[in-house]
Design a protein around this motif. Structure first.
Motif, PDB file in Angstrom:
ATOM      1  N   GLN A   1       0.840  -1.203   0.000  1.00 22.29           N
ATOM      2  CA  GLN A   1       0.000   0.000   0.000  1.00 22.29           C
ATOM      3  C   GLN A   1       0.873   1.250   0.000  1.00 22.29           C
ATOM      4  O   GLN A   1       1.916   1.294   0.646  1.00 22.29           O
ATOM      5  N   ASP A   2       0.440   2.273  -0.723  1.00 21.67           N
ATOM      6  CA  ASP A   2       1.165   3.538  -0.741  1.00 21.67           C
ATOM      7  C   ASP A   2       1.375   4.039   0.681  1.00 21.67           C
ATOM      8  O   ASP A   2       0.470   3.971   1.516  1.00 21.67           O
TER       9      ASP A   2
ATOM     10  N   THR B   1       7.534   3.378   5.708  1.00 27.60           N
ATOM     11  CA  THR B   1       8.040   4.722   5.961  1.00 27.60           C
ATOM     12  C   THR B   1       9.381   4.648   6.673  1.00 27.60           C
ATOM     13  O   THR B   1       9.732   3.626   7.250  1.00 27.60           O
ATOM     14  N   THR B   2      10.109   5.741   6.640  1.00 26.83           N
ATOM     15  CA  THR B   2      11.392   5.805   7.336  1.00 26.83           C
ATOM     16  C   THR B   2      11.207   5.468   8.807  1.00 26.83           C
ATOM     17  O   THR B   2      12.000   4.731   9.396  1.00 26.83           O
ATOM     18  N   ALA B   3      10.147   5.969   9.410  1.00 29.22           N
ATOM     19  CA  ALA B   3       9.898   5.718  10.832  1.00 29.22           C
ATOM     20  C   ALA B   3       9.708   4.232  11.124  1.00 29.22           C
ATOM     21  O   ALA B   3      10.045   3.762  12.205  1.00 29.22           O
TER      22      ALA B   3
ATOM     23  N   PRO C   1      15.030   2.773  13.624  1.00 29.89           N
ATOM     24  CA  PRO C   1      14.638   3.026  15.014  1.00 29.89           C
ATOM     25  C   PRO C   1      14.835   4.511  15.304  1.00 29.89           C
ATOM     26  O   PRO C   1      15.880   5.071  15.012  1.00 29.89           O
ATOM     27  N   LEU C   2      13.814   5.168  15.807  1.00 28.77           N
ATOM     28  CA  LEU C   2      13.910   6.594  16.074  1.00 28.77           C
ATOM     29  C   LEU C   2      14.673   6.871  17.363  1.00 28.77           C
ATOM     30  O   LEU C   2      15.313   7.900  17.504  1.00 28.77           O
ATOM     31  N   THR C   3      14.590   5.940  18.320  1.00 30.09           N
ATOM     32  CA  THR C   3      15.294   6.127  19.578  1.00 30.09           C
ATOM     33  C   THR C   3      15.941   4.817  19.957  1.00 30.09           C
ATOM     34  O   THR C   3      15.235   3.834  20.115  1.00 30.09           O
ATOM     35  N   PRO C   4      17.198   4.754  20.150  1.00 31.22           N
ATOM     36  CA  PRO C   4      18.144   5.817  19.837  1.00 31.22           C
ATOM     37  C   PRO C   4      18.475   5.814  18.348  1.00 31.22           C
ATOM     38  O   PRO C   4      18.358   4.785  17.700  1.00 31.22           O
TER      39      PRO C   4
END
Length: 117
Positions: free
Chosen positions: A66-67, A71-73, A77-80
């Protein structure tokens, strides 16, 4: 965790939910639960121990995603966040995290320029 743990299911029972959201055990209907089909192209295996179902290499194409579903998120891993000279590793417990590249590592490797460019 899926409840109820008691009563425990009897042989040949399956976990079901009603339209009201009630969870319970029910007998598997006669003649059901015996055949699992996979096209053996995008999904391989027969669901048995040792030949579990799995997505085949290249079994999921761009048109099947699916469009905006990847996603990058969801990838990073955003943290750390990783620091310079770190690599993504998985521990024997299955924990994924960033770790420093060991000293002396990071040698130059050559690609065949066909499968890896």
């Amino acid at each position: 965790k899926i409840l109820p743990l008691t009563p425990a299911p009897a042989t040949d029972q399956m976990l079901i939910t009603s339209t009201a959201g009630t969870v319970g055990w029910a007998p598997v209907p006669a003649g059901s639960g015996t055949t699992e089909l996979a096209d053996q192209v995008t999904i391989t295996g027969d669901g048995q121990v040792g030949t579990e179902f799995e997505v085949a290499d290249n079994g999921i194409s761009t048109v099947k995603i699916q469009d905006n579903a990847v996603t990058t998120a969801k990838i990073l891993p955003l943290t750390p966040t990783p620091a310079t000279d770190q690599m993504l590793i998985t521990s024997t417990a299955g924990t994924v995290g960033w770790a420093p590249v060991p000293a002396g590592a990071g040698t130059t490797e050559l690609a065949d320029q066909v499968t890896i460019t």
